[in-house]
Design an enzyme around this catalytic site. Structure first.
Site, PDB file in Angstrom:
ATOM      1  N   TRP A   1      74.758 -69.568  -1.979  1.00 52.16           N
ATOM      2  CA  TRP A   1      75.235 -68.227  -1.642  1.00 52.16           C
ATOM      3  C   TRP A   1      76.196 -67.684  -2.695  1.00 52.16           C
ATOM      4  CZ3 TRP A   1      75.085 -71.247   3.233  1.00 52.16           C
ATOM      5  CH2 TRP A   1      73.994 -70.885   4.025  1.00 52.16           C
TER       6      TRP A   1
ATOM      7  N   HIS B   1      75.564 -63.489   4.527  1.00 55.58           N
ATOM      8  CA  HIS B   1      74.736 -63.586   5.729  1.00 55.58           C
ATOM      9  C   HIS B   1      75.512 -62.983   6.894  1.00 55.58           C
ATOM     10  CE1 HIS B   1      76.464 -67.992   6.199  1.00 55.58           C
ATOM     11  NE2 HIS B   1      77.383 -67.119   5.926  1.00 55.58           N
TER      12      HIS B   1
ATOM     13  N   ARG C   1      73.586 -60.820  -1.929  1.00 54.59           N
ATOM     14  CA  ARG C   1      73.631 -62.071  -2.668  1.00 54.59           C
ATOM     15  C   ARG C   1      73.400 -61.821  -4.150  1.00 54.59           C
ATOM     16  NH1 ARG C   1      70.176 -66.126   1.305  1.00 54.59           N
ATOM     17  NH2 ARG C   1      71.460 -65.658   3.122  1.00 54.59           N
TER      18      ARG C   1
ATOM     19  N   GLN D   1      70.084 -58.767   7.845  1.00 58.75           N
ATOM     20  CA  GLN D   1      69.847 -59.931   8.689  1.00 58.75           C
ATOM     21  C   GLN D   1      70.154 -59.523  10.116  1.00 58.75           C
ATOM     22  OE1 GLN D   1      72.051 -63.468   7.583  1.00 58.75           O
ATOM     23  NE2 GLN D   1      70.410 -64.160   6.240  1.00 58.75           N
TER      24      GLN D   1
ATOM     25  N   ALA E   1      71.861 -70.786  17.356  1.00 55.83           N
ATOM     26  CA  ALA E   1      72.067 -69.604  16.521  1.00 55.83           C
ATOM     27  C   ALA E   1      70.835 -69.416  15.652  1.00 55.83           C
ATOM     28  CB  ALA E   1      73.306 -69.773  15.653  1.00 55.83           C
TER      29      ALA E   1
END
Ligand code: PHE
Length: 352
Positions: free
Chosen positions: A160, A181, A207, A221, A320
């Site tokens: 990341w 994210h 990113r 996302q 998750a």
């Protein structure tokens, strides 16, 4: 002064009538009125000259002159009406609206394809009891990494490697970045609420990335989080299968594989069979020969993450997931390059 006579009145009247027919605007009409009927007008002069005549003539010519005056006045009124009607007609002809012409279409905006698919996905989860929340795009290192079990120096940070924002206050430099994210919202939501938790979090992520047909440097996302007593991996699979069924229908194939994310244990990724090669994979640049397109990462929330927000890890478990909506849209609509979404080409955007 004109010597009044029946002849002079008659010829004056004839001349005036002929001339009146030629007056075609308000100005000419007024000139005409002044010339014949005005204070020093020709007919007025004649009538004034009557006073020098004897009784008999005066009566006779007076009556004649008055009739001529009335006639000219009436004709003036008639001609004035005629002229103004003609002017009106001309104006109408000039400004005529052709109601049979086709209208000019107004260009109507529409929702961006990403917005549409984000709404569709969040609706699917809302229908399963999840509520929708949003969070900041510029995020503290603490939430983007620390609270997700990715401490300083952890190799997972390399994946990341991202866009940092320098932030300083009295305490010195505080590391901040454009979130990589939506997972930081897991920690934020849990910090501020007690179980049961059921949320989905749509939002933009960024990113430092070499772009290609399936990778963009900024994208959306949709994070999902469910924490309660007794939640198991079966709940995760059941929920995500149901999501895939709602979005893609029964016939689309779904694959789970083991994957690693520091904030879940166990972790998986979920793929859908490739729309472009129908899952064959050979020579396919969309799925890179694999036959599958990964649309999300998921897993059971790591006990360390639960403990760090103060949850009782003996009592609570959860799952998750993080969905990539552009990838979902690509699969659903057969879009062959993720870079179309943000290149702002109306030929692309107006198809949705
Ligand atoms: N945040 C992960 C990513 O960006 C996806 C993920 C979310 C994985 C939640 C597991 C659980 O790739």
């Amino acid at each position: 002064m004109t010597q009044p006579s029946a002849d002079s009145i008659h010829s004056l009247t004839q001349r005036a009538i002929l001339q009146l027919a030629e007056a075609s605007d308000a100005e000419a009409l007024e000139q005409w009125r002044v010339a014949y009927l005005g204070r020093r007008g020709e007919l007025t002069n004649i009538l004034r000259g009557l006073s020098g005549l004897d009784m008999e003539q005066r009566r006779e010519l007076g009556a004649l002159g008055n009739r001529a005056k009335t006639e000219l006045e009436e004709r003036l009124a008639g001609r004035t009406a005629e002229v103004s009607r003609a002017q009106q007609d001309a104006a109408f002809a000039r400004d005529r609206i052709d109601v049979t012409l086709p209208g000019r279409p107004t260009i109507q905006g529409r929702l961006h394809p990403t917005t549409q698919i984000v709404r569709e996905i969040t609706d699917a989860f809302a229908g399963m009891g999840f509520s929708i929340v949003e969070g900041p795009e510029v995020e503290w290192d603490r939430y983007n990494f620390e609270m997700l079990n990715i401490p300083e120096g952890h190799p997972a940070r390399d994946m990341w490697n991202s866009l940092w924002v320098d932030y300083r206050d009295e305490g010195g430099r505080q590391p901040m970045l454009l979130r990589t994210h939506t997972s930081p919202m897991q920690a934020r939501v849990m910090e501020s609420t007690q179980p049961p938790v059921r949320v989905v979090v749509p939002g933009k992520c960024y990113r430092y990335e070499a772009t290609d047909a399936t990778h963009e440097w900024h994208f959306y996302q949709i994070e999902g989080l469910a924490v309660d007593e007794g939640i198991t991996f079966a709940d995760l699979k059941g929920t995500l299968y149901e999501f895939a069924r709602r979005l893609f229908g029964e016939e689309r194939r779904v694959r789970f594989r083991c994957d690693y994310f520091p904030f879940v244990e166990p972790g998986v990724d979920m793929s859908i069979d490739c729309f472009s090669c129908d899952g064959n994979g050979e020579g396919c640049r969309i799925c890179r020969d694999s036959g599958w397109i990964e649309i999300m990462g998921a897993g059971m929330v790591h006990p360390k993450v639960l403990a760090d927000v103060g949850y009782d890890t003996e009592k609570y478990t959860g799952f998750a997931f993080g969905v990539g909506p552009e990838r979902v849209a690509m699969l659903k609509y057969g879009i062959d390059d993720i870079r179309h979404f943000y290149s702002n080409d109306l030929r692309f955007l107006s198809q949705f």
